[in-house]
Design a protein around this motif. Structure first.
Motif, PDB file in Angstrom:
ATOM      1  N   GLN A 135       0.804  -1.219   0.000  1.00  0.00           N
ATOM      2  CA  GLN A 135       0.000   0.000   0.000  1.00  0.00           C
ATOM      3  C   GLN A 135       0.840   1.274   0.000  1.00  0.00           C
ATOM      4  OE1 GLN A 135      -2.802  -0.171   3.211  1.00  0.00           O
ATOM      5  NE2 GLN A 135      -3.473  -2.225   2.690  1.00  0.00           N
ATOM      6  N   LEU A 136       2.087   1.176   0.413  1.00  0.00           N
ATOM      7  CA  LEU A 136       2.889   2.388   0.588  1.00  0.00           C
ATOM      8  C   LEU A 136       4.078   2.479  -0.354  1.00  0.00           C
ATOM      9  CD1 LEU A 136       2.805   2.413   4.457  1.00  0.00           C
ATOM     10  CD2 LEU A 136       1.515   3.845   2.909  1.00  0.00           C
ATOM     11  N   ARG A 137       3.922   1.971  -1.539  1.00  0.00           N
ATOM     12  CA  ARG A 137       5.005   2.028  -2.514  1.00  0.00           C
ATOM     13  C   ARG A 137       5.306   3.466  -2.945  1.00  0.00           C
ATOM     14  NH1 ARG A 137       6.712  -2.848  -2.547  1.00  0.00           N
ATOM     15  NH2 ARG A 137       5.388  -4.586  -3.078  1.00  0.00           N
ATOM     16  N   GLY A 138       4.378   4.367  -2.742  1.00  0.00           N
ATOM     17  CA  GLY A 138       4.558   5.744  -3.204  1.00  0.00           C
ATOM     18  C   GLY A 138       5.186   6.671  -2.185  1.00  0.00           C
ATOM     19  N   ILE A 139       5.845   6.174  -1.178  1.00  0.00           N
ATOM     20  CA  ILE A 139       6.406   7.043  -0.140  1.00  0.00           C
ATOM     21  C   ILE A 139       7.607   7.843  -0.653  1.00  0.00           C
ATOM     22  CG2 ILE A 139       7.992   5.404   0.951  1.00  0.00           C
ATOM     23  CD1 ILE A 139       6.909   6.511   3.634  1.00  0.00           C
ATOM     24  N   ARG A 140       8.393   7.248  -1.547  1.00  0.00           N
ATOM     25  CA  ARG A 140       9.577   7.944  -2.061  1.00  0.00           C
ATOM     26  C   ARG A 140       9.214   9.220  -2.818  1.00  0.00           C
ATOM     27  NH1 ARG A 140      14.013   9.158  -0.398  1.00  0.00           N
ATOM     28  NH2 ARG A 140      15.828   8.824  -1.655  1.00  0.00           N
ATOM     29  N   PRO A 141       8.205   9.214  -3.703  1.00  0.00           N
ATOM     30  CA  PRO A 141       7.836  10.468  -4.380  1.00  0.00           C
ATOM     31  C   PRO A 141       7.382  11.563  -3.403  1.00  0.00           C
ATOM     32  CG  PRO A 141       6.844   8.597  -5.513  1.00  0.00           C
ATOM     33  CD  PRO A 141       7.480   8.070  -4.263  1.00  0.00           C
ATOM     34  N   ILE A 142       6.726  11.152  -2.326  1.00  0.00           N
ATOM     35  CA  ILE A 142       6.302  12.135  -1.311  1.00  0.00           C
ATOM     36  C   ILE A 142       7.532  12.771  -0.682  1.00  0.00           C
ATOM     37  CG2 ILE A 142       5.168  12.433   0.928  1.00  0.00           C
ATOM     38  CD1 ILE A 142       3.264  10.119   0.069  1.00  0.00           C
ATOM     39  N   GLU A 143       8.514  11.966  -0.329  1.00  0.00           N
ATOM     40  CA  GLU A 143       9.748  12.489   0.270  1.00  0.00           C
ATOM     41  C   GLU A 143      10.480  13.404  -0.705  1.00  0.00           C
ATOM     42  OE1 GLU A 143      11.188   9.118   3.419  1.00  0.00           O
ATOM     43  OE2 GLU A 143      11.371   8.619   1.284  1.00  0.00           O
ATOM     44  N   ARG A 144      10.526  13.033  -1.972  1.00  0.00           N
ATOM     45  CA  ARG A 144      11.195  13.879  -2.976  1.00  0.00           C
ATOM     46  C   ARG A 144      10.478  15.216  -3.138  1.00  0.00           C
ATOM     47  NH1 ARG A 144      12.056   8.969  -6.610  1.00  0.00           N
ATOM     48  NH2 ARG A 144      14.162   8.333  -6.041  1.00  0.00           N
ATOM     49  N   GLY A 145       9.164  15.183  -3.045  1.00  0.00           N
ATOM     50  CA  GLY A 145       8.393  16.416  -3.177  1.00  0.00           C
ATOM     51  C   GLY A 145       8.622  17.388  -2.026  1.00  0.00           C
ATOM     52  N   LEU A 146       9.165  16.908  -0.924  1.00  0.00           N
ATOM     53  CA  LEU A 146       9.398  17.748   0.252  1.00  0.00           C
ATOM     54  C   LEU A 146      10.848  18.228   0.376  1.00  0.00           C
ATOM     55  CD1 LEU A 146       7.471  15.554   2.846  1.00  0.00           C
ATOM     56  CD2 LEU A 146       6.692  17.692   1.825  1.00  0.00           C
TER      57      LEU A 146
END
Length: 166
Positions: free
Chosen positions: A115-126
């Protein structure tokens, strides 16, 4: 043996499959090693010989035996010391008790990873943000990442029961 009896611990240490097993018999109360011997086999008969040797050597009775519960050990203890209480060591007991929690934790981590495969893009966006909201989101991302990568070793440090960062 100042306590007047021995609680005997029996365990085998095998460096690699197919090699000799070092069998160690020690007194749980004093920690004194009573016998250590390498054997090619871990058969009931071979272990019974070791138990008899220690029993004959001791000037005091054996009042209990603690082992990992391996069948050949249990049978040897029953043969040589039928009246002596025999129990599973605490580590092995706790490891067995923790297995259902460990397996449930492992399954939950696997599902969470899906469910949380998209955590890296969130971190990059910050990356360029320093505001409080970005810091809070980074903290959540870090918590999720550590929950997914923290692999504890049961029974005493199962990753699902690890609250050091809470």
């Amino acid at each position: 043996m100042t306590q007047g009896f021995v609680i005997l611990a029996l365990d085998g240490l095998q460096p690699d499959v197919g090699h000799e097993v070092l069998w160690v018999l020690r007194d749980c109360s004093s920690g004194e090693v009573l016998l250590a011997r390498s054997l090619l086999s871990s058969s009931e008969d071979d272990l019974a010989v070791l138990l008899r040797e220690v029993q004959a050597f001791l000037p005091v009775p054996i009042r209990g035996v603690v082992t990992d519960g391996q069948r050949s050990i249990r049978n040897a203890v029953q043969t040589v010391l039928p009246e002596v209480p025999h129990q599973l060591c605490h580590f092995h007991y706790l490891r067995e008790a923790a297995k259902p929690v460990y397996e449930a934790d492992r399954h939950a981590k696997k599902e969470l990873k899906k469910q949380l495969r998209g955590i890296r893009p969130i971190e990059r966006g910050l990356e360029k943000r320093t505001d409080l909201e970005a810091q809070a989101i980074r903290g959540y991302c870090l918590a999720v990442r550590s929950a997914l990568t923290d692999d504890g070793r049961p029974p005493l440090s199962a990753s699902g029961l690890n609250y050091r960062n809470a």
